[in-house]
Design a protein around this motif. Structure first.
Motif, short mmCIF file in Angstrom:
data_model
loop_
_atom_site.label_atom_id
_atom_site.label_comp_id
_atom_site.label_asym_id
_atom_site.label_seq_id
_atom_site.Cartn_x
_atom_site.Cartn_y
_atom_site.Cartn_z
N ARG A 18 0.84 -1.21 0.00
CA ARG A 18 0.00 0.00 0.00
C ARG A 18 0.87 1.25 0.00
O ARG A 18 0.62 2.19 -0.76
CB ARG A 18 -0.92 -0.03 1.23
N ALA A 19 1.90 1.25 0.85
CA ALA A 19 2.80 2.41 0.92
C ALA A 19 3.51 2.61 -0.42
O ALA A 19 3.70 3.76 -0.86
CB ALA A 19 3.83 2.22 2.03
N GLY A 20 3.88 1.52 -1.09
CA GLY A 20 4.53 1.62 -2.39
C GLY A 20 3.60 2.20 -3.45
O GLY A 20 4.04 2.98 -4.31
N ILE A 21 2.35 1.83 -3.38
CA ILE A 21 1.36 2.38 -4.32
C ILE A 21 1.21 3.89 -4.11
O ILE A 21 1.20 4.67 -5.07
CB ILE A 21 0.00 1.66 -4.15
N VAL A 22 1.11 4.29 -2.86
CA VAL A 22 0.94 5.71 -2.55
C VAL A 22 2.17 6.49 -2.99
O VAL A 22 2.08 7.57 -3.61
CB VAL A 22 0.66 5.92 -1.05
N ARG A 23 3.35 5.96 -2.70
CA ARG A 23 4.59 6.64 -3.09
C ARG A 23 4.69 6.74 -4.61
O ARG A 23 5.09 7.78 -5.16
CB ARG A 23 5.80 5.89 -2.53
N ALA A 24 4.30 5.68 -5.31
CA ALA A 24 4.33 5.72 -6.77
C ALA A 24 3.40 6.80 -7.30
O ALA A 24 3.74 7.54 -8.23
CB ALA A 24 3.95 4.35 -7.34
N ALA A 25 2.22 6.92 -6.71
CA ALA A 25 1.27 7.94 -7.14
C ALA A 25 1.83 9.34 -6.89
O ALA A 25 1.69 10.23 -7.73
CB ALA A 25 -0.06 7.76 -6.41
N VAL A 26 2.47 9.55 -5.74
CA VAL A 26 3.09 10.85 -5.44
C VAL A 26 4.12 11.20 -6.51
O VAL A 26 4.13 12.31 -7.05
CB VAL A 26 3.75 10.84 -4.05
N ASP A 27 4.98 10.25 -6.83
CA ASP A 27 6.05 10.50 -7.80
C ASP A 27 5.49 10.79 -9.19
O ASP A 27 6.00 11.67 -9.91
CB ASP A 27 7.01 9.31 -7.85
N LEU A 28 4.45 10.07 -9.58
CA LEU A 28 3.84 10.30 -10.89
C LEU A 28 3.19 11.68 -10.97
O LEU A 28 3.32 12.38 -11.98
CB LEU A 28 2.81 9.20 -11.19
N ILE A 29 2.48 12.06 -9.91
CA ILE A 29 1.82 13.37 -9.91
C ILE A 29 2.87 14.48 -9.91
O ILE A 29 2.72 15.49 -10.59
CB ILE A 29 0.88 13.49 -8.69
N ARG A 30 3.95 14.28 -9.17
CA ARG A 30 5.01 15.29 -9.14
C ARG A 30 5.61 15.50 -10.53
O ARG A 30 5.89 16.62 -10.94
CB ARG A 30 6.11 14.89 -8.16
N SER A 31 5.80 14.43 -11.25
CA SER A 31 6.49 14.54 -12.54
C SER A 31 5.54 14.84 -13.70
O SER A 31 5.96 15.46 -14.68
CB SER A 31 7.27 13.25 -12.84
N GLY A 32 4.27 14.43 -13.58
CA GLY A 32 3.38 14.59 -14.74
C GLY A 32 2.00 15.11 -14.45
O GLY A 32 1.15 15.12 -15.35
N GLY A 33 1.76 15.53 -13.22
CA GLY A 33 0.42 16.03 -12.88
C GLY A 33 -0.55 14.90 -12.60
O GLY A 33 -0.22 13.71 -12.68
N LEU A 34 -1.77 15.29 -12.28
CA LEU A 34 -2.77 14.32 -11.85
C LEU A 34 -3.08 13.29 -12.94
O LEU A 34 -3.30 12.11 -12.65
CB LEU A 34 -4.04 15.06 -11.44
N ARG A 35 -3.09 13.72 -14.19
CA ARG A 35 -3.42 12.80 -15.28
C ARG A 35 -2.41 11.67 -15.40
O ARG A 35 -2.73 10.60 -15.94
CB ARG A 35 -3.48 13.57 -16.60
N ALA A 36 -1.19 11.90 -14.95
CA ALA A 36 -0.15 10.87 -15.06
C ALA A 36 -0.40 9.71 -14.11
O ALA A 36 0.16 8.62 -14.30
CB ALA A 36 1.22 11.48 -14.80
N ALA A 37 -1.22 9.93 -13.07
CA ALA A 37 -1.40 8.92 -12.03
C ALA A 37 -2.63 8.05 -12.31
O ALA A 37 -3.52 7.92 -11.48
CB ALA A 37 -1.52 9.59 -10.66
N SER A 38 -2.66 7.45 -13.49
CA SER A 38 -3.71 6.47 -13.80
C SER A 38 -3.41 5.17 -13.06
O SER A 38 -2.27 4.92 -12.64
CB SER A 38 -3.77 6.21 -15.30
N VAL A 39 -4.41 4.33 -12.93
CA VAL A 39 -4.21 3.05 -12.25
C VAL A 39 -3.13 2.22 -12.95
O VAL A 39 -2.23 1.69 -12.28
CB VAL A 39 -5.54 2.28 -12.11
N PRO A 40 -3.16 2.08 -14.28
CA PRO A 40 -2.09 1.30 -14.92
C PRO A 40 -0.70 1.89 -14.69
O PRO A 40 0.26 1.15 -14.46
CB PRO A 40 -2.47 1.35 -16.42
#
Length: 200
Positions: A18-40
């Motif tokens: 779970r923590a890894g999923i959250v951290r991955a989402a943070v990193d994606l949003i930081r680099s590409g905005g909200l649209r970058a954080a799709s489930v896939p």
């Protein structure tokens, strides 16, 4: 006993996933905005199956709440411990102003991400509300003996709050200039208010 141990291992693994999923989402949003954080995309970044992401977070709101909390943890929002041993409102506000300038510097990247993507504020509405509640509480605590004076609280929040800070950054001022100038205006006014309270 072995079964309880295995259950504990499974719970730890689920917590790490779970923590890894959250951290991955943070990193994606930081680099590409909200649209970058799709489930896939989150699944690929966290090295899990998309179904695992959905199992942990059946809806986006729950995931974004945890993403927002992790962002605030990473940025280390100041807390009331910074006022330990300080009595006067002017001292407390000065300490808060310096702590906030450091916090704003840590959070500048996220400030521009939030203000540059119209989808961010609605998506992180609860995180923004939680941060604003913490900020408001800090300002009241900083005001100390003057914390029940709404004029003082409003002035302190306005002078050392994020909108004015980032407006001045946009005008080319450096963080140390911003805090020095803000306190040069605010502290004498606070001291006048404090004297009024002590003689009232």
């Amino acid at each position: 006993m072995p079964r309880r141990y295995r259950l504990g291992q499974r719970a730890d693994q689920m917590s790490r996933t779970r923590a890894g999923i959250v951290r991955a989402a943070v990193d994606l949003i930081r680099s590409g905005g909200l649209r970058a954080a799709s489930v896939p995309a989150i699944a690929r970044a966290a090295d899990v199956a998309p179904a695992t992401v959905r199992n942990h977070f059946p809806d986006q709101t729950g995931l974004l709440d945890e993403v927002g909390e992790l962002i605030l943890q990473d940025l280390a929002v100041p807390d009331a411990s910074i006022f330990d041993g300080l009595e006067s409102s002017s001292e407390r506000v000065s300490v808060l102003a310096h702590a906030l300038v450091a916090f704003y510097a840590r959070g500048q990247e996220w400030w521009f991400i939030f203000t540059g993507d119209a989808a961010m504020s609605p998506a992180f509405e609860r995180t923004v509300a939680a941060y604003e509640a913490r900020f408001d509480r800090l300002v009241v605590d900083a005001c100390g003996p003057l914390g029940d004076d709404p004029v003082v609280v409003a002035m302190v929040a306005s002078v050392i709050g994020p909108p004015l800070h980032y407006a001045l950054v946009g005008r080319g001022l450096q963080p140390d200039e911003i805090v020095t100038t803000s306190l040069a205006m605010l502290v004498p006014w606070l001291e006048t208010r404090e004297r009024g309270v002590s003689t009232g």
